[in-house]
Write an enzyme that holds these catalytic residues in place. Structure first.
Site, PDB file in Angstrom:
ATOM      1  N   ASN A   1      36.055  33.643  39.945  1.00 14.64           N
ATOM      2  CA  ASN A   1      36.434  35.037  40.149  1.00 14.64           C
ATOM      3  C   ASN A   1      37.592  35.396  39.200  1.00 14.64           C
ATOM      4  O   ASN A   1      38.714  34.940  39.377  1.00 14.64           O
ATOM      5  CB  ASN A   1      36.854  35.201  41.621  1.00 14.64           C
ATOM      6  CG  ASN A   1      37.267  36.620  41.960  1.00 14.64           C
ATOM      7  OD1 ASN A   1      37.722  37.367  41.098  1.00 14.64           O
ATOM      8  ND2 ASN A   1      37.117  36.990  43.217  1.00 14.64           N
TER       9      ASN A   1
ATOM     10  N   ASN B   1      39.304  38.029  38.857  1.00 16.84           N
ATOM     11  CA  ASN B   1      40.411  38.744  39.511  1.00 16.84           C
ATOM     12  C   ASN B   1      41.379  37.770  40.165  1.00 16.84           C
ATOM     13  O   ASN B   1      42.596  37.923  40.072  1.00 16.84           O
ATOM     14  CB  ASN B   1      39.867  39.706  40.577  1.00 16.84           C
ATOM     15  CG  ASN B   1      39.019  40.794  39.983  1.00 16.84           C
ATOM     16  OD1 ASN B   1      39.509  41.648  39.270  1.00 16.84           O
ATOM     17  ND2 ASN B   1      37.725  40.750  40.249  1.00 16.84           N
ATOM     18  N   LYS B   2      40.822  36.757  40.835  1.00 19.13           N
ATOM     19  CA  LYS B   2      41.682  35.751  41.465  1.00 19.13           C
ATOM     20  C   LYS B   2      42.468  35.001  40.393  1.00 19.13           C
ATOM     21  O   LYS B   2      43.656  34.734  40.552  1.00 19.13           O
ATOM     22  CB  LYS B   2      40.841  34.725  42.234  1.00 19.13           C
ATOM     23  CG  LYS B   2      40.360  35.161  43.594  1.00 19.13           C
ATOM     24  CD  LYS B   2      39.745  33.949  44.298  1.00 19.13           C
ATOM     25  CE  LYS B   2      39.146  34.303  45.626  1.00 19.13           C
ATOM     26  NZ  LYS B   2      38.541  33.133  46.279  1.00 19.13           N
TER      27      LYS B   2
ATOM     28  N   ASP C   1      40.161  29.792  49.308  1.00 18.53           N
ATOM     29  CA  ASP C   1      39.104  30.499  50.014  1.00 18.53           C
ATOM     30  C   ASP C   1      39.785  31.533  50.894  1.00 18.53           C
ATOM     31  O   ASP C   1      40.795  31.246  51.540  1.00 18.53           O
ATOM     32  CB  ASP C   1      38.246  29.548  50.852  1.00 18.53           C
ATOM     33  CG  ASP C   1      36.864  30.149  51.075  1.00 18.53           C
ATOM     34  OD1 ASP C   1      36.234  30.589  50.097  1.00 18.53           O
ATOM     35  OD2 ASP C   1      36.401  30.208  52.235  1.00 18.53           O
ATOM     36  N   THR C   2      39.248  32.735  50.862  1.00 19.71           N
ATOM     37  CA  THR C   2      39.893  33.869  51.530  1.00 19.71           C
ATOM     38  C   THR C   2      38.915  34.588  52.433  1.00 19.71           C
ATOM     39  O   THR C   2      37.739  34.713  52.101  1.00 19.71           O
ATOM     40  CB  THR C   2      40.436  34.844  50.454  1.00 19.71           C
ATOM     41  OG1 THR C   2      41.440  34.165  49.695  1.00 19.71           O
ATOM     42  CG2 THR C   2      41.045  36.092  51.082  1.00 19.71           C
TER      43      THR C   2
ATOM     44  N   ASP D   1      39.828  45.260  48.809  1.00 22.38           N
ATOM     45  CA  ASP D   1      41.130  45.915  48.593  1.00 22.38           C
ATOM     46  C   ASP D   1      41.134  47.429  48.879  1.00 22.38           C
ATOM     47  O   ASP D   1      42.116  47.940  49.426  1.00 22.38           O
ATOM     48  CB  ASP D   1      41.629  45.663  47.157  1.00 22.38           C
ATOM     49  CG  ASP D   1      42.239  44.271  47.001  1.00 22.38           C
ATOM     50  OD1 ASP D   1      42.490  43.612  48.029  1.00 22.38           O
ATOM     51  OD2 ASP D   1      42.455  43.846  45.854  1.00 22.38           O
TER      52      ASP D   1
ATOM     53  N   HIS E   1      48.392  37.846  50.930  1.00 17.91           N
ATOM     54  CA  HIS E   1      47.982  36.562  51.508  1.00 17.91           C
ATOM     55  C   HIS E   1      47.967  35.466  50.429  1.00 17.91           C
ATOM     56  O   HIS E   1      48.499  34.389  50.606  1.00 17.91           O
ATOM     57  CB  HIS E   1      46.591  36.743  52.116  1.00 17.91           C
ATOM     58  CG  HIS E   1      45.669  37.578  51.250  1.00 17.91           C
ATOM     59  ND1 HIS E   1      45.931  38.899  51.002  1.00 17.91           N
ATOM     60  CD2 HIS E   1      44.581  37.273  50.522  1.00 17.91           C
ATOM     61  CE1 HIS E   1      44.998  39.377  50.174  1.00 17.91           C
ATOM     62  NE2 HIS E   1      44.179  38.406  49.864  1.00 17.91           N
TER      63      HIS E   1
HETATM   64  P1  IMP Z   1      36.172  33.901  48.387  1.00 16.14           P
HETATM   65  O1  IMP Z   1      37.515  33.389  48.748  1.00 16.14           O
HETATM   66  O2  IMP Z   1      35.986  33.917  46.892  1.00 16.14           O
HETATM   67  O3  IMP Z   1      35.064  33.194  49.112  1.00 16.14           O
HETATM   68  O4  IMP Z   1      36.159  35.416  48.789  1.00 16.14           O
HETATM   69  C1  IMP Z   1      35.580  35.899  49.972  1.00 16.14           C
HETATM   70  C2  IMP Z   1      35.410  37.395  49.908  1.00 16.14           C
HETATM   71  O5  IMP Z   1      36.660  38.014  50.149  1.00 16.14           O
HETATM   72  C3  IMP Z   1      34.873  37.959  48.601  1.00 16.14           C
HETATM   73  O6  IMP Z   1      34.019  39.030  48.925  1.00 16.14           O
HETATM   74  C4  IMP Z   1      36.098  38.471  47.898  1.00 16.14           C
HETATM   75  O7  IMP Z   1      35.808  39.578  47.077  1.00 16.14           O
HETATM   76  C5  IMP Z   1      36.976  38.877  49.085  1.00 16.14           C
HETATM   77  N1  IMP Z   1      38.384  38.684  48.740  1.00 16.14           N
HETATM   78  C6  IMP Z   1      39.007  37.518  48.442  1.00 16.14           C
HETATM   79  N2  IMP Z   1      40.308  37.743  48.163  1.00 16.14           N
HETATM   80  C7  IMP Z   1      40.495  39.087  48.293  1.00 16.14           C
HETATM   81  C8  IMP Z   1      41.626  39.920  48.092  1.00 16.14           C
HETATM   82  O8  IMP Z   1      42.721  39.508  47.735  1.00 16.14           O
HETATM   83  N3  IMP Z   1      41.407  41.243  48.327  1.00 16.14           N
HETATM   84  C9  IMP Z   1      40.216  41.752  48.716  1.00 16.14           C
HETATM   85  N4  IMP Z   1      39.131  41.018  48.889  1.00 16.14           N
HETATM   86  C10 IMP Z   1      39.265  39.676  48.668  1.00 16.14           C
END
Ligand code: IMP
Length: 190
Positions: free
Chosen positions: A9, A11-12, A68-69, A151, A176
């Protein structure tokens, strides 16, 4: 110190690069010639973060970390949670996921929610976990174009802007992910 950030990702990657001090060089998966999707099949954020970091460490041999978020919305029993990425189905877009959250919250007054990030770090085979969360609420409509994912529909507590209406530094001061990264950096410099 060089650390691979196990994410596809962009953005991350960009958020993390602006959060760590100069002494830590963050390498992307592309820079280590890893061009594959990382497995993410666990039922918990912790499990997924560890799974992604272990995959890169075991197959590419680099010290690394993965995050992971999940977005946890109280009125719908913590959904989408660990299923945040594919909430609206396989291959869905952020737009579809946000639409589903807003739809499920239609008519509900309780909009409280939080983002939770788990970071798994692996250095020479030793695993360490870090966590960060940001409490806030789900808006009634999307607003803003910055950031990514959910977001545009998340307003952190004490703010009147969504994450998508903030620049990277403003989001980075309270997010976070930045809280989990602060723990990670403190651990590396302990
Ligand atoms: P993962 O951590 O890449 O599995 O992300 C899980 C989901 O949460 C994905 O749809 C991401 O786009 C979303 N996500 C992760 N971090 C953020 C953030 O900081 N803001 C908004 N959405 C997020």
């Amino acid at each position: 110190m060089k650390l691979v950030f196990a994410t596809n990702n962009p953005n991350k990657l960009s958020e993390i690069q602006s959060l760590v001090p100069d002494g830590i060089e963050i390498l992307s998966l592309k820079e280590i010639n890893c061009n594959e999707e990382l497995p993410e099949t666990n039922p918990t954020l912790k499990g997924n973060a560890l799974q992604k970091a272990k995959y890169v460490f075991d197959n590419y041999g680099f010290n690394c970390f993965a995050d992971d978020t999940g977005l946890e919305v109280d009125a719908i029993n913590g959904e989408p949670g660990v299923y945040s990425a594919r909430y609206a189905g396989e291959d869905c877009k952020a737009e579809d996921n946000m639409k589903k959250v807003l739809q499920k919250l239609k008519g509900k007054t309780n909009r409280t929610s939080k983002f939770r990030t788990v970071i798994a770090l692996i250095i020479d085979g030793k695993e360490t976990l870090f966590e960060g969360e940001c409490k806030g609420s789900i808006t009634r409509n999307k607003s803003g174009v910055e950031g990514f994912g959910y977001d545009p529909i998340f307003t952190p507590n004490g703010c009147n802007l969504t994450f998508a209406e903030m620049n990277k530094d403003e989001k980075g001061a309270i997010s976070h992910r930045s809280k989990a990264v602060k723990e990670l950096v403190a651990f590396l410099y302990r």
